[in-house]
Design a protein around this motif. Structure first.
Motif, short mmCIF file in Angstrom:
data_model
loop_
_atom_site.label_atom_id
_atom_site.label_comp_id
_atom_site.label_asym_id
_atom_site.label_seq_id
_atom_site.Cartn_x
_atom_site.Cartn_y
_atom_site.Cartn_z
N ARG A 115 0.83 -1.21 0.00
CA ARG A 115 0.00 0.00 0.00
C ARG A 115 0.86 1.26 0.00
N ALA A 116 1.92 1.25 0.80
CA ALA A 116 2.78 2.42 0.91
C ALA A 116 3.52 2.72 -0.37
N THR A 117 3.75 1.70 -1.19
CA THR A 117 4.52 1.88 -2.41
C THR A 117 3.66 1.82 -3.67
N GLY A 118 2.34 1.80 -3.49
CA GLY A 118 1.43 1.85 -4.62
C GLY A 118 1.39 0.58 -5.45
N ARG A 119 1.66 -0.55 -4.82
CA ARG A 119 1.59 -1.82 -5.54
C ARG A 119 0.37 -2.63 -5.11
N ARG A 120 0.03 -3.63 -5.89
CA ARG A 120 -1.08 -4.52 -5.57
C ARG A 120 -0.58 -5.68 -4.72
N LEU A 121 -1.46 -6.22 -3.90
CA LEU A 121 -1.16 -7.43 -3.14
C LEU A 121 -2.34 -8.36 -3.20
N SER A 122 -2.07 -9.64 -3.44
CA SER A 122 -3.13 -10.64 -3.40
C SER A 122 -2.63 -11.85 -2.61
N ILE A 123 -3.56 -12.64 -2.16
CA ILE A 123 -3.25 -13.82 -1.37
C ILE A 123 -3.73 -15.05 -2.12
N VAL A 124 -2.84 -16.00 -2.33
CA VAL A 124 -3.24 -17.24 -3.00
C VAL A 124 -4.29 -17.94 -2.13
#
Length: 214
Positions: A115-124
């Motif tokens: 979030r702080a670096t403007g990237r996406r995160l998902s969880i398998v």
């Protein structure tokens, strides 16, 4: 339109495959991305082991966060679903007391960084892990703790990311390492996917990905 997807593990990389990896439409690496270099430079996704010591090591210092592959990645995948590892904690305390920090969950740390670096995160999804356990049972694995992160990502890509006509390629998978991953069964499962035409191993004779945008 078909795509080429390269999943690059941290094992030995054959010479001559870097170009094919960098030419892929999607390149997935793991944890500290030791594959970068001989395994090309392009990195779109970093799949992270988000529990235990590997996660703490990545989040606890600046080297991982500022490394070139991590800086380049647009997305992070957490390979360990929180609910699965929360349920494993009590049984592991009995069967493997030395793995007392194995289920410590650092997902929120990766979420905060993304979030702080403007990237996406998902969880398998946990269902991917469960289905893989069931599939591995056909290959007579000895008692193990969990499938490797690499195999979970391969299964996730095949089942949820790759579309019809996409070419999924792997490199850097020697199917060896930590004693509590079922590596012999994992190799047999992987070979079965290759035999079925769902997967290809990159080597010096097999280095032509599908063209981008075709």
């Amino acid at each position: 339109m078909s795509r080429s997807i390269a999943i690059v593990g941290n094992g030995s990389i054959p010479e001559g495959v870097a170009g094919a990896i960098d030419a892929a439409d999607l390149v997935i690496r793991f944890n500290d991305c030791r594959s970068a270099g001989l395994g090309g430079q392009r990195t779109d996704v970093v799949a992270v082991c988000n529990t235990g010591r590997p996660a703490l090591g990545m989040l606890g210092g600046g080297r991982w966060k500022t490394s070139e592959p991590v800086r380049q990645a647009g997305e992070f995948w957490c390979v360990r679903a929180s609910e699965t590892f929360a349920a494993m904690r009590a049984p592991l305390a009995m069967s493997h007391p030395d793995l007392d920090d194995f289920c410590d969950d650092y997902t929120i740390g990766f979420e905060t960084f993304a979030r702080a670096t403007g990237r996406r995160l998902s969880i398998v999804p946990a269902a991917t892990h469960q289905a893989l356990d069931a599939a591995l049972s056909a290959f007579d694995p000895p008692p193990y703790v969990v499938p490797s992160s690499g195999l979970i990502v391969i299964a996730h890509v095949l089942d949820a990311i790759a579309g019809e006509g996409d070419r999924v390629m792997i490199a850097g998978f020697g199917h060896e390492g930590w004693e509590w991953h079922p590596f012999a069964a994992e190799r047999r499962w992987t070979d079965a996917q290759i035999a079925a035409g769902r997967l290809a191993r990159l080597d010096h004779q097999n280095t032509t990905p599908a063209s981008r945008g075709t």
